[in-house]
Design a protein around this motif. Sequence first.
Motif, PDB file in Angstrom:
ATOM      1  N   GLN A  79       0.725  -1.226   0.108  1.00 28.83           N
ATOM      2  CA  GLN A  79       0.112  -0.101   0.142  1.00 28.83           C
ATOM      3  C   GLN A  79       0.785   1.324   0.019  1.00 28.83           C
ATOM      4  O   GLN A  79       0.435   2.513  -0.248  1.00 28.83           O
ATOM      5  N   VAL A  80       2.100   1.001   0.430  1.00 24.75           N
ATOM      6  CA  VAL A  80       2.907   2.299   0.309  1.00 24.75           C
ATOM      7  C   VAL A  80       4.428   1.765  -0.482  1.00 24.75           C
ATOM      8  O   VAL A  80       5.375   1.691  -0.050  1.00 24.75           O
ATOM      9  N   PRO A  81       4.180   1.884  -1.692  1.00 29.25           N
ATOM     10  CA  PRO A  81       5.364   1.480  -2.531  1.00 29.25           C
ATOM     11  C   PRO A  81       6.452   2.180  -2.605  1.00 29.25           C
ATOM     12  O   PRO A  81       7.752   1.755  -2.790  1.00 29.25           O
ATOM     13  N   GLN A  82       6.333   3.715  -2.314  1.00 28.01           N
ATOM     14  CA  GLN A  82       7.372   4.459  -2.112  1.00 28.01           C
ATOM     15  C   GLN A  82       8.228   4.195  -1.056  1.00 28.01           C
ATOM     16  O   GLN A  82       9.440   4.772  -0.905  1.00 28.01           O
ATOM     17  N   ALA A  83       7.815   3.327  -0.027  1.00 27.63           N
ATOM     18  CA  ALA A  83       8.781   3.269   1.308  1.00 27.63           C
ATOM     19  C   ALA A  83       9.734   1.866   0.992  1.00 27.63           C
ATOM     20  O   ALA A  83      10.404   1.989   1.625  1.00 27.63           O
ATOM     21  N   LYS A  84       9.456   0.995  -0.225  1.00 27.99           N
ATOM     22  CA  LYS A  84      10.247  -0.100  -0.482  1.00 27.99           C
ATOM     23  C   LYS A  84      11.696   0.281  -0.184  1.00 27.99           C
ATOM     24  O   LYS A  84      12.564  -0.499   0.285  1.00 27.99           O
ATOM     25  N   PRO A  85      12.313   1.271  -0.951  1.00 30.00           N
ATOM     26  CA  PRO A  85      13.581   1.615  -0.987  1.00 30.00           C
ATOM     27  C   PRO A  85      14.130   1.796   0.494  1.00 30.00           C
ATOM     28  O   PRO A  85      15.426   1.514   0.539  1.00 30.00           O
ATOM     29  N   PHE A  86      13.340   2.270   1.313  1.00 34.68           N
ATOM     30  CA  PHE A  86      13.811   2.519   2.694  1.00 34.68           C
ATOM     31  C   PHE A  86      13.861   1.178   3.810  1.00 34.68           C
ATOM     32  O   PHE A  86      14.516   1.377   4.718  1.00 34.68           O
ATOM     33  N   LEU A  87      13.123   0.336   3.114  1.00 34.27           N
ATOM     34  CA  LEU A  87      12.921  -0.876   4.058  1.00 34.27           C
ATOM     35  C   LEU A  87      14.415  -1.453   4.580  1.00 34.27           C
ATOM     36  O   LEU A  87      14.443  -1.829   5.701  1.00 34.27           O
ATOM     37  N   ALA A  88      15.270  -1.757   3.626  1.00 34.59           N
ATOM     38  CA  ALA A  88      16.445  -2.561   4.073  1.00 34.59           C
ATOM     39  C   ALA A  88      17.228  -1.621   4.780  1.00 34.59           C
ATOM     40  O   ALA A  88      17.646  -2.017   5.982  1.00 34.59           O
ATOM     41  N   PRO A  89      17.600  -0.058   4.789  1.00 35.50           N
ATOM     42  CA  PRO A  89      18.312   0.465   5.667  1.00 35.50           C
ATOM     43  C   PRO A  89      17.980   0.787   7.001  1.00 35.50           C
ATOM     44  O   PRO A  89      18.278   0.687   7.946  1.00 35.50           O
ATOM     45  N   VAL A  90      16.249   0.738   6.975  1.00 38.46           N
ATOM     46  CA  VAL A  90      15.693   1.237   8.290  1.00 38.46           C
ATOM     47  C   VAL A  90      15.810  -0.354   8.950  1.00 38.46           C
ATOM     48  O   VAL A  90      15.819  -0.451  10.097  1.00 38.46           O
ATOM     49  N   GLY A  91      15.581  -1.420   8.342  1.00 32.13           N
ATOM     50  CA  GLY A  91      15.624  -2.783   8.905  1.00 32.13           C
ATOM     51  C   GLY A  91      17.215  -2.927   9.445  1.00 32.13           C
ATOM     52  O   GLY A  91      17.194  -3.453  10.753  1.00 32.13           O
ATOM     53  N   LEU A  92      18.078  -2.547   8.784  1.00 33.66           N
ATOM     54  CA  LEU A  92      19.513  -2.744   9.380  1.00 33.66           C
ATOM     55  C   LEU A  92      19.597  -1.866  10.580  1.00 33.66           C
ATOM     56  O   LEU A  92      20.340  -2.502  11.254  1.00 33.66           O
ATOM     57  N   LEU A  93      19.337  -0.863  10.361  1.00 37.39           N
ATOM     58  CA  LEU A  93      19.262   0.332  11.559  1.00 37.39           C
ATOM     59  C   LEU A  93      18.686  -0.251  12.765  1.00 37.39           C
ATOM     60  O   LEU A  93      19.250  -0.304  13.907  1.00 37.39           O
ATOM     61  N   LEU A  94      17.458  -0.673  12.752  1.00 40.61           N
ATOM     62  CA  LEU A  94      16.712  -1.320  13.777  1.00 40.61           C
ATOM     63  C   LEU A  94      17.363  -2.573  14.174  1.00 40.61           C
ATOM     64  O   LEU A  94      17.310  -2.673  15.589  1.00 40.61           O
ATOM     65  N   ALA A  95      17.683  -3.413  13.435  1.00 44.08           N
ATOM     66  CA  ALA A  95      18.373  -4.485  13.817  1.00 44.08           C
ATOM     67  C   ALA A  95      19.706  -4.188  14.835  1.00 44.08           C
ATOM     68  O   ALA A  95      19.877  -4.853  15.903  1.00 44.08           O
ATOM     69  N   ALA A  96      20.717  -3.437  14.242  1.00 40.66           N
ATOM     70  CA  ALA A  96      21.684  -3.057  14.973  1.00 40.66           C
ATOM     71  C   ALA A  96      21.263  -2.347  16.392  1.00 40.66           C
ATOM     72  O   ALA A  96      21.967  -2.420  17.270  1.00 40.66           O
ATOM     73  N   THR A  97      20.416  -1.506  16.388  1.00 36.94           N
ATOM     74  CA  THR A  97      19.743  -0.569  17.705  1.00 36.94           C
ATOM     75  C   THR A  97      19.550  -1.746  18.500  1.00 36.94           C
ATOM     76  O   THR A  97      19.785  -1.494  19.883  1.00 36.94           O
ATOM     77  N   PHE A  98      18.528  -2.753  18.111  1.00 42.29           N
ATOM     78  CA  PHE A  98      18.083  -3.690  19.214  1.00 42.29           C
ATOM     79  C   PHE A  98      19.110  -4.662  19.615  1.00 42.29           C
ATOM     80  O   PHE A  98      19.035  -4.979  20.733  1.00 42.29           O
ATOM     81  N   ILE A  99      19.747  -5.262  18.663  1.00 43.93           N
ATOM     82  CA  ILE A  99      20.836  -6.111  19.084  1.00 43.93           C
ATOM     83  C   ILE A  99      21.842  -5.489  19.988  1.00 43.93           C
ATOM     84  O   ILE A  99      22.205  -5.824  20.945  1.00 43.93           O
ATOM     85  N   GLY A 100      22.284  -4.044  19.785  1.00 40.58           N
ATOM     86  CA  GLY A 100      23.196  -3.394  20.382  1.00 40.58           C
ATOM     87  C   GLY A 100      22.641  -3.073  21.912  1.00 40.58           C
ATOM     88  O   GLY A 100      23.535  -3.225  22.998  1.00 40.58           O
ATOM     89  N   ARG A 101      21.360  -2.847  21.951  1.00 38.39           N
ATOM     90  CA  ARG A 101      20.625  -2.674  23.398  1.00 38.39           C
ATOM     91  C   ARG A 101      20.726  -3.992  24.084  1.00 38.39           C
ATOM     92  O   ARG A 101      20.811  -3.990  25.168  1.00 38.39           O
ATOM     93  N   GLY A 102      20.557  -5.063  23.450  1.00 38.82           N
ATOM     94  CA  GLY A 102      20.530  -6.346  23.938  1.00 38.82           C
ATOM     95  C   GLY A 102      22.097  -6.854  24.581  1.00 38.82           C
ATOM     96  O   GLY A 102      21.987  -7.165  25.743  1.00 38.82           O
ATOM     97  N   ILE A 103      22.794  -6.508  23.846  1.00 37.19           N
ATOM     98  CA  ILE A 103      24.350  -6.823  24.255  1.00 37.19           C
ATOM     99  C   ILE A 103      24.743  -5.651  25.176  1.00 37.19           C
ATOM    100  O   ILE A 103      25.215  -6.147  26.356  1.00 37.19           O
ATOM    101  N   ALA A 104      24.499  -4.666  25.097  1.00 35.46           N
ATOM    102  CA  ALA A 104      24.953  -3.420  26.097  1.00 35.46           C
ATOM    103  C   ALA A 104      24.188  -3.672  27.387  1.00 35.46           C
ATOM    104  O   ALA A 104      24.955  -3.598  28.533  1.00 35.46           O
ATOM    105  N   GLY A 105      23.002  -4.204  27.355  1.00 36.21           N
ATOM    106  CA  GLY A 105      22.240  -4.217  28.763  1.00 36.21           C
ATOM    107  C   GLY A 105      22.953  -5.379  29.642  1.00 36.21           C
ATOM    108  O   GLY A 105      22.716  -5.507  30.809  1.00 36.21           O
ATOM    109  N   ILE A 106      23.772  -6.486  29.069  1.00 39.34           N
ATOM    110  CA  ILE A 106      24.242  -7.181  30.113  1.00 39.34           C
ATOM    111  C   ILE A 106      25.833  -7.038  30.305  1.00 39.34           C
ATOM    112  O   ILE A 106      26.428  -7.901  30.949  1.00 39.34           O
ATOM    113  N   LEU A 107      26.249  -5.965  29.862  1.00 35.24           N
ATOM    114  CA  LEU A 107      27.614  -5.491  30.325  1.00 35.24           C
ATOM    115  C   LEU A 107      27.732  -4.913  31.529  1.00 35.24           C
ATOM    116  O   LEU A 107      26.679  -4.411  32.179  1.00 35.24           O
ATOM    117  N   PRO A 108      28.735  -5.238  32.170  1.00 30.70           N
ATOM    118  CA  PRO A 108      28.893  -4.785  33.740  1.00 30.70           C
ATOM    119  C   PRO A 108      28.921  -3.215  33.906  1.00 30.70           C
ATOM    120  O   PRO A 108      28.290  -2.923  34.663  1.00 30.70           O
TER     121      PRO A 108
END
Length: 158
Positions: A79-108
Amino acid sequence: MAQLVATLLAVSLASAGVLYLLWAAGVNFPFANEQALARSMIGRRGITRVPSRATFLYLGGLLLAAAVAAFMMGGFSEQVPQAKPFLAPVGLLLAATFIGRGIAGILPAFERAAPEQPYLSLNRRIYSPLCGLAGIGFLFLTLALPNWSWRLSQLSGG
């Protein structure tokens, strides 16, 4: 499979976003009072009050935006075809953000900065693992996108 992961991720993130918006509005659910909310969600030493309701509003909005991104990455972006080019970079940014928070949260160092109970135990058992899983979910959704590497190279000028 991508639609199932996207739906589960979107529902989880939207639920968390709604909770943050409720807290921004002054609701303490599911905690008994503001001090219990602050001790469970912020975790700074000696905290007795929520520092800023605006912070909860901001985080709630970000979580809802991430939920929309997950939903769109699962194949619901027609329904929003103009968003398709941005899905991959947004997905990678969100993946890095959430994985980073997951890892950082267990650091001393992270644990020393937020030692208050029950935040510390909740972070170890729930918050950090869920952030890591959300990041893995976004990484999966990004790699499941059709032509994701081509779309990413188009944005970077390649």
